[in-house]
Design an enzyme around this catalytic site. Structure first.
Site, PDB file in Angstrom:
ATOM      1  N   ASP A 192     -19.827  15.218  10.422  1.00  0.00           N
ATOM      2  CA  ASP A 192     -19.483  15.971   9.214  1.00  0.00           C
ATOM      3  C   ASP A 192     -19.899  17.421   9.418  1.00  0.00           C
ATOM      4  OD1 ASP A 192     -19.162  17.069   6.717  1.00  0.00           O
ATOM      5  OD2 ASP A 192     -20.239  15.493   5.645  1.00  0.00           O
ATOM      6  N   SER A 204     -20.562  13.834  -1.354  1.00  0.00           N
ATOM      7  CA  SER A 204     -20.119  15.223  -1.349  1.00  0.00           C
ATOM      8  C   SER A 204     -20.541  15.906  -2.657  1.00  0.00           C
ATOM      9  CB  SER A 204     -18.599  15.246  -1.147  1.00  0.00           C
ATOM     10  OG  SER A 204     -18.134  16.538  -0.906  1.00  0.00           O
ATOM     11  N   HIS A 261     -16.415  14.646   7.401  1.00  0.00           N
ATOM     12  CA  HIS A 261     -16.858  14.555   6.005  1.00  0.00           C
ATOM     13  C   HIS A 261     -16.242  13.342   5.296  1.00  0.00           C
ATOM     14  CE1 HIS A 261     -18.602  16.039   2.336  1.00  0.00           C
ATOM     15  NE2 HIS A 261     -17.443  16.196   1.739  1.00  0.00           N
ATOM     16  N   ASP A 262     -15.002  13.029   5.623  1.00  0.00           N
ATOM     17  CA  ASP A 262     -14.299  11.902   4.998  1.00  0.00           C
ATOM     18  C   ASP A 262     -14.994  10.557   5.215  1.00  0.00           C
ATOM     19  OD1 ASP A 262     -12.277  12.947   3.553  1.00  0.00           O
ATOM     20  OD2 ASP A 262     -10.703  12.648   5.062  1.00  0.00           O
ATOM     21  N   ARG A 307      -5.030  22.720  -0.287  1.00  0.00           N
ATOM     22  CA  ARG A 307      -5.347  21.358   0.135  1.00  0.00           C
ATOM     23  C   ARG A 307      -5.316  21.212   1.660  1.00  0.00           C
ATOM     24  NH1 ARG A 307      -8.406  17.210  -1.148  1.00  0.00           N
ATOM     25  NH2 ARG A 307      -7.443  15.178  -0.857  1.00  0.00           N
TER      26      ARG A 307
END
Lengths: 193, 367
Positions: B311, B147, B344-345, B217
């Site tokens: 992602d 990232s 994405h994680d 968040r």
């Protein structure tokens, strides 16, 4: 599937120190061979996860990509040679793939199993889809969707006005200069626009 | 593996991209494995938005505090600390030990807070280079990150080409899309519109903009997970049925609130604003008329670029832009597009294809 004899023939066609793009490169062994015998620089394109891992293990630059969606990451004329070995017959958009090869490469090298091989013809005569060393699949599990014969590919090149620079037809590990479309199992072409 | 946090002080001012400069600064870092005699086996790990220098292992007195990339880095792991000397470093502007908004401003004797300058990816790389030099390393075997960390690895490759042999750019992008920036801006607005923010001077009011950080968040978390993954993990599941209230009833609501509130306890609002801004600004092609290939032309490293199919924050198409630019320059590059479901994680998770490619790539890196 690809034999060392294929490697030898392709290696013979590739000029030393040239740049090569190998489409559907599998584990990258052809590129390794060309690096060793011809000092080429090159990349493989492969869609399969296992192939990617093997290429990395073999120290080959490889890009994970589906050939059917084109070679968008690659500029015009970026390579001296673009190789498609034993994969042409599994392409859905065969003609577009050949066009892409000649967009990004100066010359294209294509190898494919010859559907015109007499054993294939005989199996059709006896009422069955051909199954052989070079076509090891049953009709219901084959990845091959666009089979052709040596004569068909000659006609394809003629229709598209492609210049065939070299043609080699083999019967297993031997060259097959006599009645190639009947006695050849594998065809290798080098051509350009 | 026991990790020991360390700190390096740099007394020489650091000029920043903004024109400002940091008079002096500290970098928090950890190292794992041993530096060889030739000092040729070092790998620098760059972290993403909310992580730190605590990449792997646990602390002696905090046995549950596992490094954020512990599945990747350690003895016998893809980044093998039996072979490599691995450096985790905390970015400037962070709130985990390197100089940032919580640090004392030498000019005023009070915490920087809102006065901490905006730092960029390039500033981070410049500051990390000084740490690498401090450790006596001329050339890193690799720089690696996911990232925002991947952007830093890429930045190293053209900014200091002689300083690294390999760059591993994972789940990254050559710049943020308008949609990415939009998400960041909503997160920043959540923080800045929190009455407890006080223009960033919340510390002097003895409060923290927790609600704003929580929402920021929550927004971030939505973008880190794929739609499918959210569906399979939470679906429309309710915790106890409908109560006709706005309390968290759906599983996804309580998950996001939990993640957000946890984050708001340990993360600094001024840091969040700065890190998202560094992301927004990163755009190496900008100085080259938008031509990424020109920006990457000076690079000499071998590249491993990895993306994940689900992602949507930094999609495979963005990684392919990096690959295209590298191919244009005839750089050594391998690109793996891992069909992982997590979004994405995925770059933090255990996918055997992903970890396998990293392991294979690094096994060929000379130490």
């Amino acid at each position: 599937m690809i034999t060392r004899k294929d490697f030898e023939a392709i290696s013979h066609w590739v000029q030393p120190d040239s740049s090569v793009l190998d489409l559907g490169c599998g584990d990258g062994s052809l590129l390794v061979n060309l690096q060793q015998t011809r000092n080429i620089t090159g990349y493989g394109i492969e869609n399969d996860d296992a192939g990617i891992l093997q290429c990395v293990n073999n120290g080959v630059n490889v890009i994970q990509s589906n050939l059917e969606s084109g070679l968008k990451e690659i500029g015009d004329g970026a390579f001296d040679y673009v190789i498609l070995s034993q994969t042409l017959q599994a392409m859905k958009r065969t003609e577009a793939v050949v066009d892409e090869m000649l967009r990004v490469g100066r010359e294209a090298i294509v190898t494919f199993p010859n559907f015109g091989y007499w054993r294939h013809r005989w199996q059709i005569m006896t009422g069955h889809m051909p199954v052989s060393d070079n076509l090891p699949y049953q009709w219901y599990d084959t990845p091959n969707v666009h089979m052709c014969t040596v004569a068909d590919f000659d006609a394809f090149c003629e229709r598209k006005k492609l210049r065939v620079l070299s043609r080699l037809v083999m019967n297993h590990d031997r060259e097959q200069p006599v009645l190639p479309n009947l006695l050849g199992t594998l065809a290798l072409y080098r051509f350009t626009k | 593996m026991i990790a020991i946090p360390q700190s390096a002080h740099f007394a020489e001012p650091l000029p920043l991209a903004s024109g400002a400069s940091l008079r002096a600064y500290d970098l928090a870092y950890e190292t794992y494995g041993a530096l060889n005699a030739a000092k040729s086996n070092a790998i620098l790990i760059c972290h993403a938005l909310n992580a730190s220098h605590h990449v792997a292992g646990v602390y002696e007195n905090e046995p549950d505090n596992l490094g954020w990339w512990d599945n990747m880095v350690g003895p016998g792991k893809p980044v093998d600390t039996d072979k490599f000397f691995v450096i985790g470093v905390n970015n400037l502007g962070s709130c985990f030990g390197s100089t940032g908004p919580l640090s004392i401003n030498p000019d005023s004797g009070t915490p920087y807070g809102a006065d901490f300058p905006l730092v960029t990816v390039e500033d981070w790389v410049d500051s990390h280079l000084r740490l690498v030099e401090r450790l006596g390393i001329d050339k890193l075997a690799a720089v690696m990150g996911g990232s925002l960390g991947g952007m830093q690895a890429m930045c190293w490759s053209y900014r200091y080409p002689a300083r690294l042999a390999n760059a591993l750019v994972i789940a990254a992008a050559p710049n943020l899309s308008a949609q990415n920036i939009a998400f960041n801006e909503v997160a920043r607005q959540a923080i800045m519109s929190d009455p407890a923010f006080h223009g960033g001077a919340f510390a002097s009011h003895h409060v923290k903009p927790r609600d704003g950080l929580t929402v920021a968040r929550m927004i971030g978390h939505i973008t880190y997970i794929s739609d499918d993954q959210m569906e399979s993990k939470f679906g429309r599941g309710l915790r106890e049925g409908k109560n006709f209230s706005f309390a968290p009833e759906f599983q996804i609501e309580s998950y996001l609130r939990y993640q957000g509130e946890k984050f708001s306890e340990y993360y600094d609002a001024n840091t969040y604003l700065r890190v998202t801004k560094a992301l927004d600004y990163y755009d190496p092609a900008l100085d080259h008329g938008g031509d990424l290939a020109k920006a990457l032309a000076p690079a000499t490293a071998r590249f491993l670029v990895i993306s994940f199919t689900t992602d949507w924050r930094f999609s495979p198409a963005r990684s392919r832009e990096i690959v295209k630019a590298l191919l244009h320059n005839k750089k050594n590059v391998t690109y793996a597009e891992v069909d992982a479901p997590h979004g994405h994680d995925a770059f933090l998770l255990d996918d055997p294809r992903y970890l396998g490619v990293v392991r294979a790539f690094l096994s060929r890196v000379a130490a």
